[in-house]
Write an enzyme that holds these catalytic residues in place. Sequence first.
Site, PDB file in Angstrom:
ATOM      1  N   GLY A   1      -5.614   0.398   4.851  1.00  0.00           N
ATOM      2  CA  GLY A   1      -5.006  -0.726   4.403  1.00  0.00           C
ATOM      3  C   GLY A   1      -5.678  -1.858   5.026  1.00  0.00           C
ATOM      4  CG  ASP A   2      -6.434  -2.899   8.866  1.00  0.00           C
ATOM      5  OD1 ASP A   2      -5.411  -3.280   8.624  1.00  0.00           O
ATOM      6  OD2 ASP A   2      -6.764  -2.021   9.572  1.00  0.00           O
TER       7      ASP A   2
ATOM      8  N   GLY B   1      -1.109   4.808  -4.914  1.00  0.00           N
ATOM      9  CA  GLY B   1      -1.496   3.431  -5.220  1.00  0.00           C
ATOM     10  C   GLY B   1      -1.027   2.267  -4.499  1.00  0.00           C
TER      11      GLY B   1
ATOM     12  CB  SER C   1      -1.008   0.096   1.229  1.00  0.00           C
ATOM     13  OG  SER C   1      -1.759  -1.007   1.290  1.00  0.00           O
TER      14      SER C   1
ATOM     15  N   GLY D   1      -0.294   4.492  -0.231  1.00  0.00           N
ATOM     16  CA  GLY D   1      -1.205   5.582   0.158  1.00  0.00           C
ATOM     17  C   GLY D   1      -1.952   6.275  -1.102  1.00  0.00           C
ATOM     18  CB  ALA D   2      -2.060   9.636  -2.140  1.00  0.00           C
TER      19      ALA D   2
END
Length: 312
Positions: A251-252, A225, A220, A222-223
Amino acid sequence: MILTVTPNPSLDRTYEVPALERGEVLRATGERVDPGGKGVNVSRAVAAAGHRTLAIVPLGGAPGALVAELLARQEIPVAPVRLGGHTRSNIAVAEPDGTLTKINAPGPRLTPGESEALLAAVGTHAPDADWVACCGSLPQGLAPAWYADLVTRVHGHGSRTALDTSGPSLPAALRGRPDVIKPNAQELAEAVGRPLATVGDALKAADELRAAGAGAVLASLGADGQLLVSDTGTWYGHAPVSVVRSDVGAGDASLAGFLAAGGRGPEALAAAVAHGAAAVRLPGSQMPTPADLDPSAVTVTTDVPLDRALSA
């Protein structure tokens, strides 16, 4: 069926405030109380998507009782392991621009007997699971290698494992050869011992973790991708998000979407991206339902933007 294991669950309180001003009395404009911990959030997201799940959680004291009650209200099956200590309580403060300040308590210290009871509960339920998601920090009393032991035991029951943890627990767990791991950019950097400036850097770090024992890496960013790196290929997924309310549990939610979609290949990555993008648009650690998803906004490609700079 997706079984989740959360060694250090929590009772999560999220307050929305106009601005976080240090030393001042703040008036919350919104408040949520949720059962928390990475594995608990995965179970909540799996259930919200309409799939079967069971959450194994060590619970103790009044906070633990409230976690169990909140999960029961959401009709999420729980296999509790009773503790002598108290389940931790965490606090998050969310500002309108999406900035989130979190205070996470350390949690109780598990005794050797409680640790073994947790492993025994996994052994009881793992044979019925398609995936066992082992998630979150380890509480006091559990050594970093505890996850490696857990992964090995799960594989002995014929189930696949997904691991989402950080710090010393992540490299230690790779000795158990988990089927997929789900680090974020910071956790990737910590695991390989160097900063990551671009998506290409993240890809190289994911390759190193695969060489160390991970079957696949769902990263992951974040912004920026998400990356999926596996023995069958490498894919990059992205979805635009105009407004971020809270990234707690995003993320979960991504991991839940990935596993519910089979946990393999570009279709599962697309589901992970859709779930993560939906989660950040929701308050607190609320998990997305199918109505919150926008699969049409997701792009998945083998053309990884290696030079794209990672957001700070």
